[in-house]
Write an enzyme that holds these catalytic residues in place. Structure first.
Site, short mmCIF file in Angstrom:
data_model
loop_
_atom_site.label_atom_id
_atom_site.label_comp_id
_atom_site.label_asym_id
_atom_site.label_seq_id
_atom_site.Cartn_x
_atom_site.Cartn_y
_atom_site.Cartn_z
N LEU A 135 58.45 82.15 31.24
CA LEU A 135 58.21 80.38 31.64
C LEU A 135 57.14 80.08 30.50
O LEU A 135 56.79 79.25 30.32
CB LEU A 135 57.83 80.30 32.79
CG LEU A 135 58.90 80.18 34.24
CD1 LEU A 135 58.19 79.95 36.11
CD2 LEU A 135 60.13 79.44 34.06
N GLU A 156 54.78 92.37 39.19
CA GLU A 156 54.77 93.66 40.29
C GLU A 156 55.48 94.67 38.48
O GLU A 156 55.11 95.67 38.94
CB GLU A 156 54.83 93.74 41.40
CG GLU A 156 53.44 93.15 41.99
CD GLU A 156 54.60 92.32 44.38
OE1 GLU A 156 54.07 92.98 44.61
OE2 GLU A 156 55.43 91.45 43.59
#
Lengths: 688, 327
Positions: A577, A652
């Site tokens: 994004l 993560e």
């Protein structure tokens, strides 16, 4: 009114709050100016187990400034919380060293601290047990591991496969206790207005904190206003309300004025969760061509006496590689130690040390390139579930990453390359993280000036959440990002899910997308969108992000010191994004992975029942000088089965596999397998 | 933290007068302030010596340097004469702490910083240094980075300074002023071994102030180096370090200075190694033998035995580099 604008999603917008942060005007939890504020200081248990019988206050210590010293003998009674860690100062029971047993409230921070230092605790001390070991007599198998997976799985006949296999690997890997150390400590400013509670609190989930803290004070979540405008990092440790929030609220009620409470760095090692140490045994069986015939991955972990947290360490071995026979399991023991909790990629991070290092050992055993071994074990559908992957570009990450890193022509034999006093080697490891989404609600409103306000009770931990939500809304409404105002970090805004599990952007972005589309389609000036039903209808299986990590290390032949010359991550993680904030997330995770491989360790003193190196001088995280060259890149991927943005979580995956790539590179450099992390010079020196 | 009085001093005399019982001097504060927050140091009063005229590095008549006790670590490391005449000192300073800390830390304060032993730094734990008689849990507990030389059953703390290791190798003398007048103490004798009074770090008497460190002329110190091994690339205390200066002619060591860091309660001057090396060929084999001569006295615990091969290798590698022998 709409204007046309180039798409914002996919552009490297700078963080919207960046100027406020670098000029010091962004306010964190204990920085809000307030009149007549008091300060609270936590008195922590100096023993791991026992009964607190009395708290004796020195009447001369800071007497003019101390407003209250609270402990279970005089603290206000709380309602029973879901999380026992929030029942602060309610019981005489001491369950771990470092547990909050008293609280000093004073007019100044210094007075609170001093009074807390000289408070005398009378404790009936009991023998304790703080040491995790593989043969602990009280090991048990939990019903589930975090968040809701079975603790044990089995397919096929693992033992028969091992008996028949021409090549096997049977190794034990250990990872130490690791500690979340966000720059901003866990901190709260609490004030009561009428019967309602206002908390300026550093957390990853304002609505969750409002509900949890409200519950212990017998208040509905709507009567607790949690303000979390800026958060200086969390890494999972701020995913749920921590004791600081309840203690601050309790102190503010007793002192009848606003109270600030910020944990010390030392206190964070016991009071806010940590990554459990793991003792892993991993066995791989393979044919001579590298085809895996069995995977057996078992983990031994700890939890506390008061709360069961079961890290999902071996879950990664359930779906990373194909194998006809497979067994995974988790075994816990309750110790007189603090409760472990989420820390960046719980499960995947420690589990892929075992899996990806064992794969490297198998490749060496077979004399096969470790990338080729992984390619040969690519599953067609998700192992165990049998569900097709919505997208899986793992092999593309390995191949493209290998090319960019310069893997071709690598001599697979260890201890072959020496430059001066340095042994040099390279290593690779795979990475994966589930792509999940959680229900959220967003509201969009047209403002009189033509701008649009987007509201959602999300938290931006410094990751860029505020910025990417702005980009998403701008595109949906065909507005330039400057015309979108995103309000987050406030529990009174529409309900958002936790900023955790790499799910924030997907979850909140979906709600924002829905609200924007509804606003557009309805022609009204306000729209609210709730994704709950859509999310609950989604199948959760077969949805993962992937990556490959490559490391080049050098090991000093004289000292055993390890330095990482290059660290590279190649990812396939859905639509990116915002490349600027995404890169920061990826390389941040990789750097934390370097810490896990080489530096970080909670050093337990079993006799004390505590990690003794509880500050930044003793608990080493990588510094700039450790990061010599680091980069991340990604494949062009969009997975429209996941959410309207086609994105996957990226917070993560950088810490998954990067430790294994470094550990594997150390072996390649030196020929030494260090199987208990961190890989430090004292472990290497005797062997090189 | 405990309430304290604060007195800024502008000259040595007024500083000494202000340092009455219960008071302590405040220089850069990079260690003392931390210890005060933790309750390990609880002075009644601080005498701020930052404005004392002790900020200069001057050449001594007859050679050598006098380093004012208030000279900041950054400034000392960058000083042209230090860099030219004893690179070991400049390197040791730059290997320590971080840029921000070096900008504050002073020469005198650096010498007087206290051990970073985790038990000493935590008042909720026993420690013979902060609570004499309470015991030393480090012997059974975390001692991976604690002493292998000169320790006692009461204390296995190490002195954390890098700078002091270089000064020990350079035969520096600490200039001290106090109520009883001035005196000079070799830097190798400033810090005590712990014995049965580990609470006393140094031989400083109450009210005494370090005013300067004198470096005698040592011609071969131009061929010197500091090698520090640590757990990360920067901003970490040494797990083992070596300061070395060496003179060699025709492949023979004519003179040498060696000191070790992170192995003892004080910067460890390796006299036995020096003696073993003088007049010997400058070879790796001799360097290792010299290190062994010193390390024969090492007493290791469960987790710090690695320091022996570490120091041994660092001695050999550093001397080999300085002499250009046996790389």
């Amino acid at each position: 009114m709409t204007t046309t604008a180039p798409r914002a999603v996919g552009r490297p917008l700078a963080r919207i709050e960046g100027p406020a942060k670098v000029t010091g005007t962004a306010r964190y939890a204990v920085e809000y100016p307030l009149e007549d504020v008091a300060y609270a200081w936590v008195v922590q248990s100096p023993v791991p187990r026992g009964t607190l019988t009395s708290v004796v206050v020195d009447p001369t210590a800071e007497a003019d400034d101390v407003l209250a010293v609270l402990w279970h003998g005089n603290a206000p009674r709380l309602e029973q919380p879901d999380d026992p860690e929030l029942a602060v100062l309610q019981s005489e029971r001491i369950s771990y060293r470092g547990q909050a047993v008293a609280l000093v409230v004073a007019r100044t921070l210094e007075a609170a601290r001093r009074a807390a230092q000289v408070v005398r605790l009378e404790i009936d001390v009991e023998p304790h047990d703080a040491l995790l070991r593989e043969d602990h007599p009280e090991l048990y198998t939990p019903e589930e591991v975090d968040p809701d997976s079975p603790a044990v799985t089995q397919t096929g006949d693992v033992e028969a496969a091992f008996a028949a296999a021409p090549v096997t690997v049977d190794v034990r890997y250990a990872t130490p206790a690791l500690h979340n150390n966000p720059m901003e400590p866990h901190a709260t400013t609490a004030l009561w207005t009428g019967g309602d509670l206002v908390l300026h609190d550093s957390n990853q989930h304002p609505p969750g904190v409002a509900a949890a803290v409200g519950a212990v004070f017998g208040l509905g979540a709507e009567r607790v206003h949690v303000i979390t405008e800026h958060v200086g990092g969390g890494f999972g440790s701020k995913g749920t309300a921590r004791p600081n929030a309840v203690l601050a609220a309790m102190a503010a009620r007793v002192a009848d004025r606003p109270v600030r409470l910020a944990l010390t760095r030392q206190a964070m090692f016991s009071m806010v969760g940590y990554r459990t140490p793991t003792l892993q045994r991993i066995r791989l069986a393979a044919d001579r061509d590298g085809t895996l015939t069995a995977i057996d991955h078992q983990a031994v972990e700890q939890t506390s006496r008061i709360f069961e947290y079961a890290e999902q360490t071996t879950v990664v071995s359930r779906h990373m590689y194909a194998s006809a026979n497979r067994r995974t399991g988790h075994h816990l023991v309750r110790l007189d130690m603090p409760t472990p909790r989420w820390m960046r990629a719980p499960g995947e991070a420690p589990g892929s040390v075992g899996l990806e290092c064992a794969m490297d050992e198998l490749a060496a055993e077979l004399g096969m390139d470790p990338i080729e071994l992984r390619i040969r074990n690519e599953p067609r559908a998700e192992p165990e579930s049998g569900v097709p992957f919505t997208s899986r570009n793992y092999l593309a990450c390995l191949r493209e990453g290998a090319q960019r890193f310069g893997w071709e022509g690598r001599d697979p034999r260890p201890r072959r390359r020496r430059e001066g006093s340095w042994w040099i080697g390279t290593g690779v490891a795979g990475a994966t993280y589930p792509s999940s989404v959680m229900p959220s609600v967003a509201r969009v409103r047209r403002e009189p000036d033509g701008a649009v306000e987007v509201s959602i009770a999300a938290a931006d931990l410094g990751t860029g959440a505020r910025t990417i939500l702005t980009q998403i809304a701008a595109d949906e409404l065909r507005l330039p990002p400057e015309r979108v105002r995103v309000r987050i970090g406030d529990s009174t805004l529409p309900r958002a899910s936790v900023a955790g599990g790499s799910s924030g952007s997907a979850s909140w972005g979906w709600a924002v997308t829905g609200a924007c589309r509804e606003l557009r389609d309805s022609g009204r000036d306000e729209a609210t969108f709730d994704t709950t039903e859509l999310v609950e209808r989604q199948d959760t299986e077969g949805k993962h992000a992937y990556g490959a990590h490559f490391a080049e290390v050098r090991v000093d032949a004289d000292s055993g010191e390890v330095r990482v010359s290059r660290l590279f991550g190649m990812y396939a993680a859905g639509r990116i994004l915002n490349p600027r904030t995404a890169r920061s997330q990826f390389i941040g995770g990789m750097t934390m992975g370097m810490g896990m491989a080489l530096h970080e360790e909670g050093v337990l003193d079993p006799a004390m029942g505590e990690w003794v190196n509880h500050d930044f001088a003793g608990y080493h995280v990588p510094v700039h000088a450790d990061v010599e060259w680091i980069d991340a890149a990604w494949l062009d991927e969009a997975d429209d089965d996941l959410n309207p943005m086609g994105s996957k979580g990226i917070g993560e995956i950088g810490i998954v596999g990067s430790p294994a790539a470094i550990v594997n590179a150390v072996w390649h450099a030196t020929g030494v397998r260090v199987r208990d992390l961190p890989v430090r010079l004292d472990k290497l020196l005797p062997q090189i | 933290m405990k309430t304290f009085a604060y007195t800024p001093a502008t000259d040595v005399e007024s500083a000494l007068a202000a340092c009455t019982e219960g008071a302590t001097f405040l220089a850069g504060g990079t260690n003392l302030v931390d210890l005060m927050k933790l309750g390990v140091a609880t002075p009644d009063a601080l005498v701020d010596i930052n404005r004392l005229p002790l900020r200069d590095v001057t050449e001594l008549p007859g050679g050598g340097l006098r380093i004012g006790a208030g000279v900041r670590n950054s400034d000392l490391a960058a000083h042209p004469l230090v860099r030219r005449d004893c690179p070991v000192l400049s390197q040791a300073l730059l290997a320590g702490a971080s840029g921000q800390l070096r900008n504050m830390a002073t020469t005198g304060g650096n010498l007087l910083q206290r051990t970073r032993c985790a038990y000493f730094m935590d008042m909720t734990k026993p420690c013979n240094k902060h609570a004499p008689g309470s015991g030393c849990p480090a012997r059974e507990g975390d001692h991976r980075n604690l002493a292998i030389l000169g320790a006692s059953e009461h204390c296995i703390a190490t002195h954390p300074s890098d700078m002091a290791v270089a000064l020990a190798a350079l035969d520096a003398t600490v200039r001290i002023t106090g109520p009883a007048g001035e005196r000079g103490v070799p830097v190798t004798e400033l810090h005590r071994l712990p014995g049965d009074t580990p609470q006393d770090d140094t031989v400083l008497r109450p009210g005494e102030l370090i005013t300067a460190v004198d470096l005698p002329p040592l011609s071969f110190a131009r061929v010197s180096a500091y090698r520090k091994a640590r757990d990360r690339a920067s901003f970490a205390f040494a797990v083992g370090s070596v300061a070395a200066a060496v003179a060699a002619e025709d492949g023979v060591v004519t003179d040498v200075r060696l000191a070790f860091g992170a192995v003892a309660h004080r910067p460890w001057r390796a006299y036995a190694a020096e003696q073993a090396l003088r007049g010997r060929p400058a070879t790796r084999q001799e360097f290792l033998a010299a290190a062994d001569a010193e390390l024969a006295a090492a007493v290791c615990l469960r987790d710090n035995a690695y320091k022996v091969p570490l120091i041994r290798n660092l001695v050999s590698a550093t001397l080999a580099r300085l002499t250009g022998e046996g790389a």
